[in-house]
Design an enzyme around this catalytic site. Structure first.
Site, PDB file in Angstrom:
ATOM      1  N   ASP A  90      11.591  49.887  15.471  1.00 52.74           N
ATOM      2  CA  ASP A  90      11.766  49.257  14.158  1.00 52.74           C
ATOM      3  C   ASP A  90      10.449  48.639  13.694  1.00 52.74           C
ATOM      4  O   ASP A  90       9.515  48.477  14.490  1.00 52.74           O
ATOM      5  CB  ASP A  90      12.857  48.175  14.262  1.00 52.74           C
ATOM      6  N   GLU A 112      19.798  45.621  12.116  1.00 50.44           N
ATOM      7  CA  GLU A 112      18.657  45.845  13.023  1.00 50.44           C
ATOM      8  C   GLU A 112      18.814  45.017  14.297  1.00 50.44           C
ATOM      9  O   GLU A 112      18.495  45.483  15.395  1.00 50.44           O
ATOM     10  CB  GLU A 112      17.354  45.468  12.315  1.00 50.44           C
TER      11      GLU A 112
END
Ligand code: 5RP
Length: 232
Positions: A90, A112
């Site tokens: 990420d 996330e």
């Protein structure tokens, strides 16, 4: 969620994003983050699937990463089907020398955090501008719309200055993929991210805050397109 322009080419971001994609091996289940840096990872994974026969499954963190992953040809699965991921990759908005990070610039930090916390290894990709000795950027906080007034009050009591994130090109707030608002909160320099994270998590109506303490590895793309790797 807020859709940011992720099409401008950045050699630093590309270097970090592509380097991180090389850790991925066949049969891995991979968490796919959101944003312009990890977009390079997603595209490169798509290329490896097409040209090298890489066989992976992806778990997305936003509608943005879902669209990119589909376009790249990455087969997708869900956390319900694969509760434990091999790796999550990420981007990050700011990261300090201890690998505490602020995320949520794309309003996707709740998913996330769920995806990275479901993963055995969490790798973040960034250009040098994201690194800092200490965290001092605004912290995105996803808030249940019903609880906004209470959350704003509690955040001010903690010394934060909250601002409701507004949508680009239209009046009104940004609405996340989960149907909530985002408050961007200025806490000044954050000396104790763990403690602030605990305090924010205890406010009723806070869905998730953007302080991450689970980063295992940081890939930093440099101007000369080299990549520095920092491990916890
Ligand atoms: C989205 C995020 C992004 O990963 C973060 O904003 C970094 O994005 P970019 O790589 O475009 O700078 O946390 O919620």
């Amino acid at each position: 969620m807020a859709v940011r322009n992720i099409s401008t080419d950045s050699p630093e971001k590309r270097a970090a994003g592509v380097a991180a994609s090389r850790i991925v091996e066949s049969r891995m289940v991979v968490g796919l983050g959101t944003g312009s840096t990890v977009a390079y990872t997603i595209k490169e994974l798509g290329r490896r699937i097409r040209e090298e026969g890489l066989e992976i499954l992806g778990v997305v963190t936003s509608y943005q990463s879902e669209m990119l992953a589909i376009e790249a040809g990455i087969p997708l699965t869900t956390l319900a089907q694969h509760p434990e991921l091999d790796i999550a990759i990420d981007g990050v908005d700011q990261i300090d020398s201890r690998l505490y990070a602020i995320k949520g610039g794309g309003a996707a930090h709740t998913r996330e955090k769920i995806v990275s916390s479901s993963s055995k290894r969490f790798v973040v990709v960034a250009d040098e501008s994201k690194t800092s000795k200490q965290l001092d950027k605004t912290v995105p906080i996803e808030v249940l719309p019903f609880a906004k007034t209470l959350v704003v009050k509690k955040i001010k009591e903690l010394g934060g200055k909250p601002e409701l994130r507004s949508a680009l090109r239209k009046d009104g707030p940004v609405i996340t993929d989960n149907g909530n608002f985002i408050l961007d909160v200025d806490f000044g320099v954050i000396n104790d991210p763990e403690n602030l994270a605990l305090q924010l998590s205890s406010i009723p109506g806070v869905v998730e805050h953007g302080i991450f303490s689970n980063v295992d590895e940081l890939y930093i793309g440099k101007k000369d397109e080299s990549v520095e790797i920092i491990r916890r």
